[in-house]
Design a protein around this motif. Structure first.
Motif, PDB file in Angstrom:
ATOM      1  N   LEU A   1      53.545  45.190  33.600  1.00 39.25           N
ATOM      2  CA  LEU A   1      54.134  44.156  33.508  1.00 39.25           C
ATOM      3  C   LEU A   1      54.939  43.963  32.378  1.00 39.25           C
ATOM      4  O   LEU A   1      54.433  44.058  31.120  1.00 39.25           O
ATOM      5  N   LYS A   2      56.042  43.307  32.558  1.00 39.88           N
ATOM      6  CA  LYS A   2      57.018  42.859  31.481  1.00 39.88           C
ATOM      7  C   LYS A   2      56.356  41.624  30.516  1.00 39.88           C
ATOM      8  O   LYS A   2      55.736  40.918  31.121  1.00 39.88           O
ATOM      9  N   ASP A   3      56.429  41.777  29.269  1.00 43.48           N
ATOM     10  CA  ASP A   3      55.928  40.550  28.493  1.00 43.48           C
ATOM     11  C   ASP A   3      54.411  40.115  29.083  1.00 43.48           C
ATOM     12  O   ASP A   3      54.083  38.949  28.934  1.00 43.48           O
ATOM     13  N   ASP A   4      53.751  40.931  29.315  1.00 39.15           N
ATOM     14  CA  ASP A   4      52.302  40.640  29.578  1.00 39.15           C
ATOM     15  C   ASP A   4      51.542  40.175  28.348  1.00 39.15           C
ATOM     16  O   ASP A   4      51.954  41.093  27.244  1.00 39.15           O
ATOM     17  N   THR A   5      50.490  39.449  27.884  1.00 43.35           N
ATOM     18  CA  THR A   5      49.993  39.417  26.809  1.00 43.35           C
ATOM     19  C   THR A   5      48.378  39.282  27.272  1.00 43.35           C
ATOM     20  O   THR A   5      48.051  38.969  28.370  1.00 43.35           O
ATOM     21  N   LEU A   6      47.638  39.182  26.127  1.00 38.97           N
ATOM     22  CA  LEU A   6      46.132  39.475  26.321  1.00 38.97           C
ATOM     23  C   LEU A   6      45.640  38.040  26.751  1.00 38.97           C
ATOM     24  O   LEU A   6      44.823  37.875  27.721  1.00 38.97           O
ATOM     25  N   LEU A   7      46.570  36.924  26.212  1.00 36.14           N
ATOM     26  CA  LEU A   7      45.877  35.474  26.765  1.00 36.14           C
ATOM     27  C   LEU A   7      46.254  35.372  28.165  1.00 36.14           C
ATOM     28  O   LEU A   7      45.522  34.821  29.031  1.00 36.14           O
ATOM     29  N   LYS A   8      47.429  35.974  28.655  1.00 35.76           N
ATOM     30  CA  LYS A   8      47.756  35.830  30.117  1.00 35.76           C
ATOM     31  C   LYS A   8      46.871  36.719  30.977  1.00 35.76           C
ATOM     32  O   LYS A   8      46.299  36.034  32.219  1.00 35.76           O
ATOM     33  N   ILE A   9      46.423  37.753  30.458  1.00 38.67           N
ATOM     34  CA  ILE A   9      45.575  38.555  31.277  1.00 38.67           C
ATOM     35  C   ILE A   9      44.160  37.820  31.399  1.00 38.67           C
ATOM     36  O   ILE A   9      43.428  37.831  32.241  1.00 38.67           O
ATOM     37  N   ARG A  10      43.813  37.350  30.121  1.00 39.73           N
ATOM     38  CA  ARG A  10      42.304  36.649  30.204  1.00 39.73           C
ATOM     39  C   ARG A  10      42.530  35.375  31.158  1.00 39.73           C
ATOM     40  O   ARG A  10      41.589  35.230  31.838  1.00 39.73           O
ATOM     41  N   GLU A  11      43.671  34.792  31.174  1.00 42.09           N
ATOM     42  CA  GLU A  11      43.884  33.455  32.159  1.00 42.09           C
ATOM     43  C   GLU A  11      43.647  34.036  33.501  1.00 42.09           C
ATOM     44  O   GLU A  11      42.803  33.521  34.565  1.00 42.09           O
ATOM     45  N   ASP A  12      44.420  35.217  33.890  1.00 42.76           N
ATOM     46  CA  ASP A  12      44.491  35.751  35.254  1.00 42.76           C
ATOM     47  C   ASP A  12      42.883  36.016  35.566  1.00 42.76           C
ATOM     48  O   ASP A  12      42.426  35.945  36.794  1.00 42.76           O
ATOM     49  N   LEU A  13      42.254  36.795  34.821  1.00 45.55           N
ATOM     50  CA  LEU A  13      40.870  37.097  35.020  1.00 45.55           C
ATOM     51  C   LEU A  13      39.926  35.995  35.454  1.00 45.55           C
ATOM     52  O   LEU A  13      39.222  35.842  36.138  1.00 45.55           O
ATOM     53  N   GLY A  14      40.166  34.753  34.535  1.00 42.83           N
ATOM     54  CA  GLY A  14      39.499  33.546  34.865  1.00 42.83           C
ATOM     55  C   GLY A  14      38.057  33.543  34.927  1.00 42.83           C
ATOM     56  O   GLY A  14      37.390  34.520  34.102  1.00 42.83           O
ATOM     57  N   GLU A  15      37.288  32.745  35.620  1.00 44.82           N
ATOM     58  CA  GLU A  15      35.977  32.926  35.800  1.00 44.82           C
ATOM     59  C   GLU A  15      35.574  34.080  36.973  1.00 44.82           C
ATOM     60  O   GLU A  15      35.185  33.847  38.016  1.00 44.82           O
ATOM     61  N   CYS A  16      36.006  35.160  36.761  1.00 41.25           N
ATOM     62  CA  CYS A  16      36.055  36.108  37.693  1.00 41.25           C
ATOM     63  C   CYS A  16      34.648  36.461  38.497  1.00 41.25           C
ATOM     64  O   CYS A  16      33.626  36.363  38.287  1.00 41.25           O
ATOM     65  N   THR A  17      34.836  36.445  39.983  1.00 42.41           N
ATOM     66  CA  THR A  17      33.691  36.688  41.036  1.00 42.41           C
ATOM     67  C   THR A  17      34.281  37.868  41.840  1.00 42.41           C
ATOM     68  O   THR A  17      33.906  37.994  42.917  1.00 42.41           O
ATOM     69  N   ARG A  18      35.231  38.725  41.231  1.00 41.92           N
ATOM     70  CA  ARG A  18      35.720  39.774  42.029  1.00 41.92           C
ATOM     71  C   ARG A  18      34.579  40.848  42.567  1.00 41.92           C
ATOM     72  O   ARG A  18      34.963  41.853  43.268  1.00 41.92           O
ATOM     73  N   CYS A  19      33.771  40.926  41.674  1.00 49.45           N
ATOM     74  CA  CYS A  19      32.458  42.072  41.943  1.00 49.45           C
ATOM     75  C   CYS A  19      31.125  41.432  41.969  1.00 49.45           C
ATOM     76  O   CYS A  19      31.057  40.242  41.235  1.00 49.45           O
ATOM     77  N   LYS A  20      30.255  42.210  42.308  1.00 52.57           N
ATOM     78  CA  LYS A  20      28.999  41.462  42.292  1.00 52.57           C
ATOM     79  C   LYS A  20      28.381  41.325  40.562  1.00 52.57           C
ATOM     80  O   LYS A  20      27.217  40.648  40.604  1.00 52.57           O
ATOM     81  N   LEU A  21      29.115  42.007  39.635  1.00 48.86           N
ATOM     82  CA  LEU A  21      28.378  41.898  38.302  1.00 48.86           C
ATOM     83  C   LEU A  21      28.619  40.338  37.939  1.00 48.86           C
ATOM     84  O   LEU A  21      27.662  39.729  36.946  1.00 48.86           O
ATOM     85  N   HIS A  22      29.428  39.520  38.488  1.00 49.10           N
ATOM     86  CA  HIS A  22      29.187  38.207  37.971  1.00 49.10           C
ATOM     87  C   HIS A  22      27.972  37.464  38.249  1.00 49.10           C
ATOM     88  O   HIS A  22      27.966  36.401  37.682  1.00 49.10           O
ATOM     89  N   LYS A  23      27.501  37.782  39.189  1.00 52.01           N
ATOM     90  CA  LYS A  23      26.126  37.026  39.613  1.00 52.01           C
ATOM     91  C   LYS A  23      24.974  36.972  38.448  1.00 52.01           C
ATOM     92  O   LYS A  23      24.383  36.020  38.261  1.00 52.01           O
ATOM     93  N   GLY A  24      24.925  38.250  37.595  1.00 50.79           N
ATOM     94  CA  GLY A  24      23.891  38.234  36.688  1.00 50.79           C
ATOM     95  C   GLY A  24      24.581  37.973  35.306  1.00 50.79           C
ATOM     96  O   GLY A  24      23.868  38.137  34.376  1.00 50.79           O
ATOM     97  N   ARG A  25      25.857  37.535  35.133  1.00 51.96           N
ATOM     98  CA  ARG A  25      26.433  37.669  33.879  1.00 51.96           C
ATOM     99  C   ARG A  25      26.261  36.488  33.048  1.00 51.96           C
ATOM    100  O   ARG A  25      26.028  35.240  33.990  1.00 51.96           O
ATOM    101  N   ASN A  26      26.211  36.271  31.860  1.00 44.82           N
ATOM    102  CA  ASN A  26      25.992  34.978  31.247  1.00 44.82           C
ATOM    103  C   ASN A  26      27.391  34.603  30.648  1.00 44.82           C
ATOM    104  O   ASN A  26      27.887  33.734  31.078  1.00 44.82           O
TER     105      ASN A  26
END
Ligand code: URA
Length: 288
Positions: A97-122
């Motif tokens: 992706l052109k001009d991608d930044t860590l900040l933008k990637i972190r924003e896109d990740l958000g409060e991720c629930t894409r897989c089951k690991l989110h259930k046990g995470r702090n």
């Protein structure tokens, strides 16, 4: 033992010397006071104004390459070894992706629930360090300490990783550290394929946006997952590999080194190759 430095500095020197000893660099001596053996820093360190290690005064283990010469010759890179894939890749090839930044990637990740690991995470452990790092370390997944703090490699294994980075003459803030998965797998088990698949686009974007010269893969799980191979890490560690156009070195995980300290000498060999590739030299003793 007479105190030669402020306690915090002395502690740092002792930790560093112990680390070198663990690497097989054993010429440091101890003073024996009336109460028995005690740990003392070598004269050369004691007389230096900073805790810079004194590599030139240390006999490196026979199997360890000598420190790089003052002006390292350009490295004739051997052709990258391609580890044969053992199945469909969880890291689908994605366009940069052109001009991608860590900040933008972190924003896109958000409060991720894409897989089951989110259930046990702090906390999500996204990654930490220099967004323009030449060197990126990739581990497997957060452990308990990382999950609590939201930062990668901050537990016991992380402290050892910090020592490894400092032994290379770098600080943690010079490099970038992240993991294959961003949430802690329960009981610290290896991440499962669906979890890796859900997280991999973010790791790919992180690496692409940082565009490091070298990636160091920490541990068999991370290496085998990223390289999509079932071969054991001992078969391809210490070799230059290629991943998405980046040079990649796989080495043992610091947690493995805690259980198996003799393997530190192997890791040091791997890291010295990385140092040569990055034009880094072993820290020199200050001349004062
Ligand atoms: N082990 C890993 O692989 N990653 C961390 O962040 C901590 C421990």
């Amino acid at each position: 033992m007479p105190e030669r430095f402020p306690a915090s500095l002395q502690q740092k020197i002792e930790d560093r010397l112990r680390y070198y000893e663990d690497l097989g660099i054993r010429l440091f001596y101890t003073e024996r006071g009336p109460g028995g053996a005690s740990f003392a820093v070598p004269e050369a360190v004691a007389s230096a104004s900073s805790p810079t290690p004194v590599f030139e005064e240390i006999a490196l283990p026979k199997s360890t390459p000598k420190p790089a010469p003052a002006k390292p010759a350009p490295i004739a890179a051997p052709p990258p070894l391609v580890v044969p894939p053992s199945g469909p890749s969880l890291f689908e090839s994605t366009d940069k992706l052109k001009d991608d930044t860590l900040l933008k990637i972190r924003e896109d990740l958000g409060e991720c629930t894409r897989c089951k690991l989110h259930k046990g995470r702090n906390k999500i452990v996204f990654g930490d360090g220099n967004p323009k790092a030449q060197l990126v370390f990739v581990g497997e997944g957060p452990g308990a300490d990382e999950d609590m703090q939201g930062l990668p490699f901050v537990g016991r294994a992380g402290k050892l990783l910090t020592q490894m980075i400092e032994a290379m003459g770098l600080q943690r803030s010079d490099v970038y550290i992240c993991n294959v998965v961003k949430c802690r797998p329960p009981e610290n088990r290896a991440p499962e394929p669906d979890e890796v698949a859900a997280c991999s686009p973010f790791l790919i974007r992180q690496i692409d946006s940082i565009h490091p010269k070298v990636i160091v893969c920490l541990g068999a799980t991370a290496a085998k997952t990223i390289l999509n191979t079932t071969r054991g890490i001992s078969q391809f560690r210490c070799e230059w590999l290629e991943w998405r156009g980046h040079k990649l070195m796989a080495t043992y995980h610091p947690a493995y080194l805690l259980r198996n300290p003799p393997a530190k000498a192997d890791v040091w060999k791997d890291l010295q190759k990385v140092m040569a590739e990055l034009g880094l030299q072993l820290p020199k003793k200050s001349k004062s």
